[in-house]
Scaffold this active site. Structure first.
Site, mmCIF file in Angstrom:
data_model
loop_
_atom_site.group_PDB
_atom_site.id
_atom_site.type_symbol
_atom_site.label_atom_id
_atom_site.label_comp_id
_atom_site.label_asym_id
_atom_site.label_seq_id
_atom_site.Cartn_x
_atom_site.Cartn_y
_atom_site.Cartn_z
ATOM 1 N N GLU A 117 0.758 -1.177 -0.009
ATOM 2 C CA GLU A 117 -0.034 -0.155 0.053
ATOM 3 C C GLU A 117 0.754 1.341 -0.042
ATOM 4 O OE1 GLU A 117 -2.967 -0.258 -0.545
ATOM 5 O OE2 GLU A 117 -3.923 -2.065 0.200
ATOM 6 N N HIS A 141 -3.005 2.244 8.265
ATOM 7 C CA HIS A 141 -4.120 1.288 7.863
ATOM 8 C C HIS A 141 -3.997 0.079 8.639
ATOM 9 C CE1 HIS A 141 -6.428 -0.998 5.290
ATOM 10 N NE2 HIS A 141 -5.511 -1.966 4.856
ATOM 11 N N HIS A 143 -6.957 -3.244 10.114
ATOM 12 C CA HIS A 143 -8.395 -4.185 9.807
ATOM 13 C C HIS A 143 -9.192 -4.421 10.928
ATOM 14 C CE1 HIS A 143 -6.004 -6.158 6.226
ATOM 15 N NE2 HIS A 143 -6.025 -4.849 5.982
ATOM 16 N N GLU A 171 -17.495 11.121 23.141
ATOM 17 C CA GLU A 171 -16.247 11.926 22.532
ATOM 18 C C GLU A 171 -15.868 11.748 21.195
ATOM 19 O OE1 GLU A 171 -13.193 12.347 25.463
ATOM 20 O OE2 GLU A 171 -15.080 13.048 26.415
ATOM 21 N N HIS A 212 -12.822 -3.890 4.198
ATOM 22 C CA HIS A 212 -11.489 -4.113 4.087
ATOM 23 C C HIS A 212 -10.991 -3.317 5.308
ATOM 24 C CE1 HIS A 212 -7.381 -3.712 1.967
ATOM 25 N NE2 HIS A 212 -7.138 -3.909 3.208
HETATM 26 O O1 2HA Z 1 -0.495 -5.147 3.951
HETATM 27 O O2 2HA Z 1 -3.582 -4.576 4.677
HETATM 28 O O3 2HA Z 1 -4.415 -3.653 2.453
HETATM 29 C C1 2HA Z 1 -1.710 -5.498 3.855
HETATM 30 C C2 2HA Z 1 -2.847 -5.069 3.641
HETATM 31 C C3 2HA Z 1 -3.410 -4.364 2.437
HETATM 32 ZN ZN ZN Z 2 -5.447 -3.866 4.312
#
Ligand code: 2HA
Ligand code: ZN
Length: 281
Positions: A117, A141, A143, A171, A212
């Protein structure tokens, strides 16, 4: 002294471990990049490889990131392993003077490349650096499960997500008064999702990726981790309330109450996400 004792490296490594502890980084999920301050580059420079790696073109370009240095997680590397062996799972990248290529100057000692990414992170750093007059340094980023679950039950609009999250914990409007953007489902790792996300990050400091995860940005590790954490916790509360109430929400924070929070805490909420009628849900 080792490079991992330098405060910026310690803070970066700690955040990776914290993300793992939260359960947001199954397998190689997620990625973290940090745009280094010049003094941090100088502190780390004695540990740089004698021979930097080859320049690798990114397929994206940014004038305002020419010559910058980033700390980045490695492609296919696990957050879980970062605190144990940062030198094998993380790297420091230098950006060339054209602003379109990176090379590895430290780390990934057993081989590898920065996160798949990285083009997304790079474009988002460019947009956030500009939008915040240079203050933004972190793109994260992850998950987080509850937020991802919400992308299966809420309409995929910034307004719907922002309102649900703002109303799920008092909050929240203070932590992200600008709301969150929403990117529809797209193939990860490519230029299309990078461009769509960076377009939203001109206005938002966080963007949901449907089915995602979440992209979050901030000036430092604490603020950015805190943003991810706050959004995911709000999503969790919303899911818990929906589940326990079998889909029925008996009462929630009203729009007038959101306005009252904003007034007392001195933040400006995105007006178009609020309803006019005081008693509207
Ligand atoms: O690196 O999360 O979006 C793995 C991920 C790709
Ligand atoms: Zn990801």
């Amino acid at each position: 002294m080792a490079i991992t004792e330098i405060p910026v490296m310690q803070d970066y490594i700690r955040m990776c471990g914290d993300g793992w502890d939260q359960g947001w980084h199954e397998r190689n999920g997620g990625n973290l990049t940090y745009r280094m301050r010049p003094e941090e580059v100088e502190q780390c420079r004695p540990y740089f490889q004698a021979e930097p790696g080859p320049w690798v073109n990114m397929g994206v370009q940014a004038d305002n990131l020419k010559g910058e240095y980033f700390i980045a997680t490695g492609s296919g590397k696990y957050f879980r392993n970062v605190p144990l062996a940062p030198q094998d799972n993380v790297c420091i990248l230098e950006i060339n003077q054209a602003g379109d290529s990176w090379r590895i100057v430290w780390g990934l000692e057993k081989g590898g490349r920065p996160t798949s990414e990285f083009p997304s992170h790079f474009l988002n750093h460019s947009v956030r650096k500009k939008a915040t007059a240079g203050e933004n340094r972190v793109i994260y980023h992850a998950h987080p499960a509850n937020l991802i679950a919400l992308t299966y039950i809420l309409p995929l609009t910034a307004r719907d997500f922002t309102r649900a999250l703002w109303k799920s914990a008092t909050e929240c409007p203070v932590v992200f008064p600008g709301g969150v953007g929403v990117v529809p489902w797209m193939v990860p790792g490519g230029a299309e999702i990078a461009l769509a996300t960076s377009k939203l990050m001109e206005e938002y400091d966080a963007a949901v990726w449907a089915h995602h995860g979440l992209f979050a940005s901030g000036p430092d590790f604490d603020t950015t981790f805190g943003l991810m954490h706050t959004i995911e916790k709000a999503a969790q509360i919303y899911i818990l309330a929906l589940s326990a109430g079998q889909g029925k929400i008996r009462q929630t924070i009203q729009d007038e109450e959101l306005r009252a929070i904003a007034r007392d805490f001195g933040v400006t909420l995105r007006e178009e996400f609020l309803d006019e009628t005081p008693l509207a849900k």
